[in-house]
Design an enzyme around this catalytic site. Sequence first.
Site, PDB file in Angstrom:
ATOM      1  N   TYR A  92       0.843  -1.207   0.000  1.00  0.00           N
ATOM      2  CA  TYR A  92       0.000   0.000   0.000  1.00  0.00           C
ATOM      3  C   TYR A  92       0.879   1.258   0.000  1.00  0.00           C
ATOM      4  O   TYR A  92       0.699   2.163  -0.827  1.00  0.00           O
ATOM      5  CB  TYR A  92      -0.922   0.003   1.215  1.00  0.00           C
ATOM      6  CG  TYR A  92      -1.620   1.334   1.434  1.00  0.00           C
ATOM      7  CD1 TYR A  92      -2.549   1.800   0.506  1.00  0.00           C
ATOM      8  CD2 TYR A  92      -1.344   2.131   2.544  1.00  0.00           C
ATOM      9  CE1 TYR A  92      -3.188   3.031   0.683  1.00  0.00           C
ATOM     10  CE2 TYR A  92      -1.970   3.353   2.738  1.00  0.00           C
ATOM     11  CZ  TYR A  92      -2.893   3.804   1.809  1.00  0.00           C
ATOM     12  OH  TYR A  92      -3.512   5.015   1.978  1.00  0.00           O
TER      13      TYR A  92
HETATM   14  N1  LIG Z   1      -8.721   6.928   5.947  1.00  0.00           N
HETATM   15  C1  LIG Z   1      -7.461   7.177   6.258  1.00  0.00           C
HETATM   16  O1  LIG Z   1      -7.051   7.175   7.439  1.00  0.00           O
HETATM   17  C2  LIG Z   1      -6.460   7.481   5.177  1.00  0.00           C
HETATM   18  C3  LIG Z   1      -5.137   7.741   5.548  1.00  0.00           C
HETATM   19  C4  LIG Z   1      -4.199   8.011   4.559  1.00  0.00           C
HETATM   20  C5  LIG Z   1      -4.576   8.075   3.229  1.00  0.00           C
HETATM   21  N2  LIG Z   1      -5.868   7.816   2.891  1.00  0.00           N
HETATM   22  C6  LIG Z   1      -6.230   7.874   1.460  1.00  0.00           C
HETATM   23  O2  LIG Z   1      -7.365   8.717   1.313  1.00  0.00           O
HETATM   24  C7  LIG Z   1      -8.205   8.230   0.256  1.00  0.00           C
HETATM   25  C8  LIG Z   1      -9.613   7.987   0.793  1.00  0.00           C
HETATM   26  O3  LIG Z   1      -9.548   7.047   1.851  1.00  0.00           O
HETATM   27  P1  LIG Z   1     -10.863   6.495   2.567  1.00  0.00           P
HETATM   28  O4  LIG Z   1     -10.481   6.076   3.922  1.00  0.00           O
HETATM   29  O5  LIG Z   1     -11.968   7.473   2.363  1.00  0.00           O
HETATM   30  O6  LIG Z   1     -11.130   5.177   1.681  1.00  0.00           O
HETATM   31  P2  LIG Z   1     -12.513   4.507   1.224  1.00  0.00           P
HETATM   32  O7  LIG Z   1     -12.197   3.090   0.875  1.00  0.00           O
HETATM   33  O8  LIG Z   1     -13.584   4.744   2.219  1.00  0.00           O
HETATM   34  O9  LIG Z   1     -12.856   5.314  -0.104  1.00  0.00           O
HETATM   35  C9  LIG Z   1     -12.226   5.049  -1.321  1.00  0.00           C
HETATM   36  C10 LIG Z   1     -13.285   5.021  -2.408  1.00  0.00           C
HETATM   37  O10 LIG Z   1     -12.614   4.848  -3.663  1.00  0.00           O
HETATM   38  C11 LIG Z   1     -13.461   4.056  -4.485  1.00  0.00           C
HETATM   39  N3  LIG Z   1     -12.650   3.421  -5.526  1.00  0.00           N
HETATM   40  C12 LIG Z   1     -11.701   2.472  -5.373  1.00  0.00           C
HETATM   41  N4  LIG Z   1     -11.194   2.135  -6.562  1.00  0.00           N
HETATM   42  C13 LIG Z   1     -11.824   2.891  -7.492  1.00  0.00           C
HETATM   43  C14 LIG Z   1     -11.741   2.987  -8.909  1.00  0.00           C
HETATM   44  N5  LIG Z   1     -10.899   2.213  -9.611  1.00  0.00           N
HETATM   45  N6  LIG Z   1     -12.524   3.882  -9.536  1.00  0.00           N
HETATM   46  C15 LIG Z   1     -13.402   4.658  -8.840  1.00  0.00           C
HETATM   47  N7  LIG Z   1     -13.531   4.595  -7.499  1.00  0.00           N
HETATM   48  C16 LIG Z   1     -12.750   3.727  -6.833  1.00  0.00           C
HETATM   49  C17 LIG Z   1     -14.087   3.034  -3.533  1.00  0.00           C
HETATM   50  O11 LIG Z   1     -15.284   2.496  -4.059  1.00  0.00           O
HETATM   51  C18 LIG Z   1     -14.296   3.872  -2.280  1.00  0.00           C
HETATM   52  O12 LIG Z   1     -15.614   4.394  -2.212  1.00  0.00           O
HETATM   53  C19 LIG Z   1      -7.522   6.966  -0.265  1.00  0.00           C
HETATM   54  O13 LIG Z   1      -6.715   7.320  -1.366  1.00  0.00           O
HETATM   55  C20 LIG Z   1      -6.646   6.533   0.893  1.00  0.00           C
HETATM   56  O14 LIG Z   1      -5.540   5.763   0.475  1.00  0.00           O
HETATM   57  C21 LIG Z   1      -6.819   7.528   3.835  1.00  0.00           C
END
Ligand SMILES: NC(=O)c1ccc[n+]([C@@H]2O[C@H](COP(=O)([O-])OP(=O)(O)OC[C@H]3O[C@@H](n4cnc5c(N)ncnc54)[C@H](O)[C@@H]3O)[C@@H](O)[C@H]2O)c1
Length: 321
Positions: A151
């Site tokens: 990741y």
């Molecule tokens: N939540 C955290 O603590 C955290 C920390 C660091 C980074 N991030 C990053 O922030 C972003 C959002 O995280 P989150 O926690 O809301 O994740 P999440 O899984 O809740 O949301 C991600 C969304 O992306 C969509 N998705 C995945 N692949 C896709 C594709 N090919 N086309 C279109 N949509 C697609 C999924 O359906 C999902 O709804 C991500 O990039 C994650 O890596 C999150």
Amino acid sequence: MRVVVTGAAGFIGGHVADALAGAGHEVLAVDAPGRSPTPEPARRAWAEVAALPGVTALERDLAVDDLDAVAAADVVVHLAGRPGVRSSWGGGRAAAERDNVLATARLLEACAARPARLRPRVVVASSSSVYGSAGNRPNREDDPLDPGSPYAASKVEVERLAGLAAESGLRTVVLRYFSVYGPRQRPDMAFHRFIEAALDGRPLPVFGDGRKSRSFTHVRDVVAATLAAAAEDLPPGVAVNVGHPEPVAVRAAIKLLTGVLGVRAEIRREAPVAGDAALTWADCGRAARLLGWSATTPLADGLADQIAWHRSLRAQEVAVG
Ligand SMILES: NC(=O)c1ccc[n+]([C@@H]2O[C@H](COP(=O)([O-])OP(=O)(O)OC[C@H]3O[C@@H](n4cnc5c(N)ncnc54)[C@H](O)[C@@H]3O)[C@@H](O)[C@H]2O)c1
């Protein structure tokens, strides 16, 4: 502004789409809820986002579909992807590469293909995990990166792509989010699992010994930083930490959480997760300078907020059932 939010069915994306629409922007919400590791909750969240006033929903898989409509914006906030260190090992590696790297590459290409004056500013989600376990001090954005999982490696590549796009004239900015929590947190994340277990009267499942520390950051603060980045012309390609300045050990967070819940909870220790950093600690100087932002939500208040959300979900289920 016309703003595209990718990943709008997700945890952070749902909040960001909501806040942008609430601020009067025209929002195009983009997601492929079937790509979420928990497609059913993602589909429900998707329907809720699509129903928000000021939001139009467009189902697109960024890794395969045509993205012309997604690139036609003033700003693209790119939050779609496959998050999570644990799930990226084994079979999850391919999903991290597809939905983080390939999806971002295609999105940036579509944005760069617009005529110069119509190219959107692009805010790209990255993660504190790119730093790895980089010592007992706050991580600054110019620290060397040391990804310890598929990741984290996928996010390093996402950042590299955003940097290359910036060199070719696209106004990109990378936000490195640190352990985000709050209402609608993903079911695989620690506080979600702890709160659900505590409300069920089950032991709290903790990976390792609970000594790992995190710059836990409330989603309200994350939304504020993201909106600030969406509104500013920042140095192209710049990376900015979006994290709370004070790391808290998981054990201490559990104490706060059970205190708010008013329960004594047993802990069930599970095997530590490979590639999970011992400490994440955000240096917040750049975010303050460039975005005028700092995280302000104390952990106890933020946890109370998330617990209230879990309780409201349960109350709804009782009312429906
Ligand atoms: N939540 C955290 O603590 C955290 C920390 C660091 C980074 N991030 C990053 O922030 C972003 C959002 O995280 P989150 O926690 O809301 O994740 P999440 O899984 O809740 O949301 C991600 C969304 O992306 C969509 N998705 C995945 N692949 C896709 C594709 N090919 N086309 C279109 N949509 C697609 C999924 O359906 C999902 O709804 C991500 O990039 C994650 O890596 C999150």
